[in-house]
Each structure stands twice: as C-alpha cells, then as structure tokens.
Design an enzyme around this catalytic site. Structure first.
Site, PDB file in Angstrom:
ATOM      1  CG  ASP A  32      -1.895   0.790   1.064  1.00 19.88           C
ATOM      2  OD1 ASP A  32      -2.297   1.579  -0.015  1.00 19.88           O
ATOM      3  OD2 ASP A  32      -2.641   1.257   2.110  1.00 19.88           O
ATOM      4  CG  ASN A  72      -7.726  -2.158  -5.711  1.00 15.00           C
ATOM      5  OD1 ASN A  72      -6.557  -2.714  -5.470  1.00 15.00           O
ATOM      6  ND2 ASN A  72      -7.730  -1.197  -4.660  1.00 15.00           N
TER       7      ASN A  72
HETATM    8  C1  FPP Z   1      -1.460   0.282  -3.274  1.00 15.93           C
HETATM    9  O1  FPP Z   1      -1.362   1.505  -3.352  1.00 15.93           O
HETATM   10  C2  FPP Z   1      -1.412  -0.250  -4.435  1.00 15.93           C
HETATM   11  C3  FPP Z   1      -2.322  -0.705  -5.565  1.00 15.93           C
HETATM   12  C4  FPP Z   1      -3.851  -1.036  -5.302  1.00 15.93           C
HETATM   13  C5  FPP Z   1      -1.874  -1.607  -6.981  1.00 15.93           C
HETATM   14  C6  FPP Z   1      -0.664  -2.254  -6.760  1.00 15.93           C
HETATM   15  C7  FPP Z   1       0.191  -2.163  -7.834  1.00 15.93           C
HETATM   16  C8  FPP Z   1       1.219  -2.478  -8.056  1.00 15.93           C
HETATM   17  C9  FPP Z   1       2.048  -2.583  -6.992  1.00 15.93           C
HETATM   18  C10 FPP Z   1       1.901  -2.492  -9.306  1.00 15.93           C
HETATM   19  C11 FPP Z   1       1.198  -3.083 -10.289  1.00 15.93           C
HETATM   20  C12 FPP Z   1       1.487  -4.739  -9.994  1.00 15.93           C
HETATM   21  C13 FPP Z   1       1.431  -5.510 -11.008  1.00 15.93           C
HETATM   22  C14 FPP Z   1       1.515  -6.853 -10.670  1.00 15.93           C
HETATM   23  C15 FPP Z   1       1.833  -5.348 -12.308  1.00 15.93           C
HETATM   24  P1  FPP Z   1      -2.616   2.673  -3.377  1.00 15.93           P
HETATM   25  O2  FPP Z   1      -2.679   3.089  -4.606  1.00 15.93           O
HETATM   26  O3  FPP Z   1      -3.781   2.146  -2.659  1.00 15.93           O
HETATM   27  O4  FPP Z   1      -1.926   3.901  -2.628  1.00 15.93           O
HETATM   28  P2  FPP Z   1      -2.485   5.055  -1.776  1.00 15.93           P
HETATM   29  O5  FPP Z   1      -3.226   4.148  -0.569  1.00 15.93           O
HETATM   30  O6  FPP Z   1      -1.544   5.819  -1.266  1.00 15.93           O
HETATM   31  O7  FPP Z   1      -3.731   5.500  -2.587  1.00 15.93           O
END
Ligand code: FPP
Length: 229
Positions: free
Chosen positions: A16, A64
């Site tokens: 996260d 998501n």
């Molecule tokens: C959480 O950060 C991350 C995600 C919802 C997506 C995770 C994706 C990756 C690590 C990259 C893509 C993965 C692959 C396998 C290609 P957030 O967006 O919720 O961050 P925030 O809480 O700061 O908004």
C-alpha cells in the site's frame, strides 16, 4: 504450542501507498504504481535470500474496481505489459508463479498471460510467488463453500474450507506486512491469517526496501507464537 520462529516460511504483503508516494512528490498516481511494480522484483529476491519460501503479494483487490477508470486501466495495462518478461526472469530464478484471486472481469489478454506464466514456472520449487490480483478474501471463502456444496461433501469443516480455497497450495502466512501506514487487512487472506503475525509499516510500498524486510523478519523471529494455547 509455543514457537519461537527463526524464519517465516510464508510472508504476505499488502503493498500500500503507491498513490501517496507519488502525490507527495507532485507526481501522478500512475508513477507510484510504476515505482511500486519496480519494487516487486528486488523484494522477491530479498525474500528468497532470507530463506522465505512462499511470498504472496496483494496487487489488485476486488474493491480496486471502484477506482477511477483511468487508474484501473493503467494498472491493468501495466500488468499486461510486464507479465511475460517478468515471468521469464522469475523462471530463470526458479520461481514458481501462481495467480490468486478471481478470473471474473479480468481481460482475456491478462488471463492468457497469467496462464502462460503459471505453465512456464510450474516445475519450479525453489520459491513460490503468489500474486493476488482481482483478489477478495470474502469472495474466495464464498466460492470455496459453494464448491463444497456442489461436491456434495457431507459436511463443511475447517480443513475442507481451506482445501477448496485457491490459496490451498500455500501454507497459511506466518507473517503479513502492510506498508503505507494503515492498520487493517482490507479483505486480504482473512481465513488464512488466523494466526499470522501482523506488521504495519509507515513506509510507502515504493520505498519498502530489502532492509525493511530484514528488520521485519528479525522482529518476527523474536515474537512468541502461541496459536491460541
Ligand atoms: C496500493 O497503493 C497499490 C495498489 C492498489 C496497486 C498495486 C499495484 C502495483 C504494486 C503495481 C502493479 C502490479 C503488478 C503486478 C503489475 P494505493 O494506490 O492504494 O496507494 P494509496 O493508498 O497511497 O492511494
């Protein structure tokens, strides 16, 4: 039973903080996802070096889908564009890759790439990487229960429910790490985490380093696990 563990066998990570990492730097959230993606391989390699055998990463949750169309498309395109090459490289490192989660709603292109990746790496037994993509724990538990009902098995019990979960190839996680400062599981491995040790770190996922993982593993080794007794 009381166990002092030297090493966790299965580590699961809620990656996260990509969005906040980017926003703090005045960048678009997508830059955070790129950095977040780039951080996966070094952590896989670090985990392997630390003697961890199973790693599960939470890359995209069923919740998501509620994000903006642009962000969803970006993450799906990123996944589609990197799976093939990453799978080749991980295969060279004897990593077994599995997809954890629902196939529903995923584009055909991604599904066929996932299938190829699992096929390519299925003989590897050095290290097991499970990518939770389009994953929701409640959804998985309901699916498992429905499979048991359809199988006309006479009774649902804990072992059967576990056996019918798609996470059944992995032991339950010994330790779950969440980066990004929030202290919750967000529908991740709810059944499997019954006795997991939980670690919540403030560091955003793109900045989570090999050193951070090492520190958590050392902390874990000092915790006493009672498994309820
Ligand atoms: C959480 O950060 C991350 C995600 C919802 C997506 C995770 C994706 C990756 C690590 C990259 C893509 C993965 C692959 C396998 C290609 P957030 O967006 O919720 O961050 P925030 O809480 O700061 O908004």
């Amino acid at each position: 039973m009381s166990v002092n563990n030297l090493n966790p066998n299965h580590v699961a990570i809620i990656m996260d903080g990509n969005g906040r990492w980017a926003t703090e730097k005045g960048l678009d959230r997508s830059e955070g996802h790129i950095k977040g993606y780039e951080n996966i391989k070094p952590i896989v390699i670090a985990a392997k070096k630390l003697g961890i055998k199973y790693l599960t990463i939470y890359a995209f949750s069923t919740e998501n889908w509620n994000r903006s169309k642009n962000e969803i498309e970006f993450i799906l395109n990123l996944a589609a564009s990197v799976i093939d090459q990453e799978s080749e490289e991980l295969n060279d490192n004897k990593v077994n890759i599995t997809h954890l989660g629902s196939k529903e709603n995923l584009p055909k292109e991604i599904l066929s790439k996932i299938q190829r990746s699992e096929e390519l790496t299925k003989q590897n037994t050095d290290f097991f990487l499970s990518v939770a993509f389009n994953y929701g724990s409640r959804n998985q538990i309901v699916k498992s229960i429905n499979k048991i009902i359809q199988s006309e098995d006479e009774k649902i019990n804990e072992k059967k429910l576990s056996d019918y979960l798609s996470s059944n190839k992995f032991p339950d996680p010994d330790l779950i790490i969440r980066t990004g400062g929030q202290k919750r599981l967000s529908n991740f491995l709810l059944w499997e985490s019954a006795y997991s040790e939980l670690f919540f770190l403030d560091v955003f996922w793109p900045d989570f380093s090999e050193k951070d993982l090492e520190r958590v593993v050392i902390d874990f080794s000092k915790r006493k696990r009672n498994f309820g007794s």
